[in-house]
Scaffold this active site. Structure first.
Site, PDB file in Angstrom:
ATOM      1  N   HIS A 165      67.470  75.409  38.864  1.00 48.70           N
ATOM      2  CA  HIS A 165      67.751  76.455  39.854  1.00 48.70           C
ATOM      3  C   HIS A 165      66.574  76.765  40.767  1.00 48.70           C
ATOM      4  CE1 HIS A 165      69.701  80.061  41.415  1.00 48.70           C
ATOM      5  NE2 HIS A 165      68.634  80.766  41.113  1.00 48.70           N
ATOM      6  N   TYR A 170      72.820  93.884  43.019  1.00 49.44           N
ATOM      7  CA  TYR A 170      73.984  93.462  42.247  1.00 49.44           C
ATOM      8  C   TYR A 170      75.034  94.569  42.169  1.00 49.44           C
ATOM      9  CZ  TYR A 170      71.205  89.472  40.674  1.00 49.44           C
ATOM     10  OH  TYR A 170      70.461  88.322  40.622  1.00 49.44           O
ATOM     11  N   ASP A 180      68.580  81.769  46.243  1.00 49.78           N
ATOM     12  CA  ASP A 180      69.198  82.721  45.328  1.00 49.78           C
ATOM     13  C   ASP A 180      69.715  83.933  46.111  1.00 49.78           C
ATOM     14  OD1 ASP A 180      69.444  83.270  42.239  1.00 49.78           O
ATOM     15  OD2 ASP A 180      68.553  85.103  43.040  1.00 49.78           O
TER      16      ASP A 180
END
Length: 337
Positions: free
Chosen positions: A314, A258, A150
């Site tokens: 995931h 982010y 990730d």
């Protein structure tokens, strides 16, 4: 570009706001705020996982927390986690590989017990890559096997491009290089919808509030959802992730990753040359399977080994550790002979 990003952020805020308030209405006793945890769950101090240590980084002076096992047993295997996780997401790999490697799972800057600067500018990709360099050198090594998932994998891709001499091999799980993700998303609008949360996280303070509402129910759902979450995650293991996020300011550092995503866009295509094992879940909720082909097209021939795991989502390091370990042992066998 920024007009589009913030327009998408407002739409995402409206959607996630509805989700968060629905959770509050369905569970009114939890209230609108997250409950701070006063005591970490016992699984975080399981001695079989390794020794808890801190390293002061040469470049920034920040202290990073890490868990280490198997020093002296072989090469350095460095693990980089994603969001919303921490070092504990590598528990199965720490158990599996400590007999033949020096395994080290870090809490990245802003996570867990590592230092967490408040300023958004402290979480640029360049600074985060320098952290990885300082960890490798600070542990006394000149190179490592980099294993990442990730967000950690996004950093690992970049690190292998700008610090190739420090990476002997890479194992990447469920993430594409930023330039590949950029070009693929422009051509495949469905990927934008899968990654809609990225736009929400561009906003100040509101994402922290929404994620913490109803005692972090959005995060709980992300990690425990029957189809999209981590299968068989125990209540104690869930608390291992929520404990740090529940502390004051515990979400701001991770979300600042982010908030720096679009700082360097547009990105130029980059050739990938580090020998890499790529593992991808066929049922990954957040990334389309087509990204695997896009990644392959950027590689020097013969340097990428990619596997798509049927029926898998995931969270491969936690949901399918056995399959992951089998591929990793085969990929690294020649380093141990």
């Amino acid at each position: 570009m920024w007009s589009l990003v913030f327009s998408a952020a407002l739409v995402a805020a409206a959607v996630y706001g509805c989700i968060a308030f629905t959770h509050v209405l369905c569970r009114p006793r939890r209230g609108c705020c997250g409950r701070p945890r006063s005591t970490p769950p016992a699984c975080l101090s399981n001695p079989t996982l390794g020794e808890h240590c801190f390293l002061t980084l040469k470049s920034s002076g920040l202290r990073l927390h890490y868990v280490s096992a198997g020093r002296g047993n072989g090469p350095l295997m460095l693990f980089l986690h994603g969001f919303p996780e921490n070092w504990f997401s590598w528990r199965y790999q720490l158990w599996e590989f400590q007999s033949r490697f020096h395994v080290v799972a870090v809490d990245l800057r802003g996570y867990g017990s590592s230092d967490a600067p408040r300023d958004v500018d402290c979480y640029t990709t360049d600074l985060l890559m320098t952290d990885i360099q300082d960890v490798i050198l600070g542990l006394g090594y000149s190179k490592c096997i980099l294993v990442a998932h990730d967000w950690g994998a996004l950093l690992a891709w970049n690190f292998s491009i700008y610090y190739p001499s420090l990476v002997e091999r890479m194992v990447i799980v469920s993430a594409a290089p930023m330039s590949v993700y950029q070009d693929y998303s422009i051509r495949h609008i469905g990927q934008f919808f899968r990654s809609n949360y990225i736009f929400l996280f561009q906003l100040p303070w509101l994402p922290e509030k929404l994620l913490s509402m109803s005692d972090f129910q959005i995060l709980k759902t992300t990690l425990t959802h029957r189809k999209r979450g981590i299968p068989h995650l125990t209540p104690s293991e869930l608390e291992a992730f929520l404990y740090d996020f529940s502390q004051p300011g515990g979400l701001t550092g991770p979300l600042n990753y982010y908030r720096n995503l679009f700082r360097n866009f547009p990105l130029e295509p980059q050739e990938l040359a580090t020998p890499t094992l790529l593992l991808w879940g066929e049922k990954d909720t957040y990334f389309e399977q087509g990204l695997v082909g896009a990644i392959s097209s950027r590689f020097v021939p013969g340097r990428l080994e990619a596997h798509i795991l049927p029926g898998v989502g995931h969270w491969i390091p936690q949901s399918n550790p056995g399959e992951m370990h089998e591929y990793m042992w085969a990929f690294l066998r020649d380093l141990l002979d």
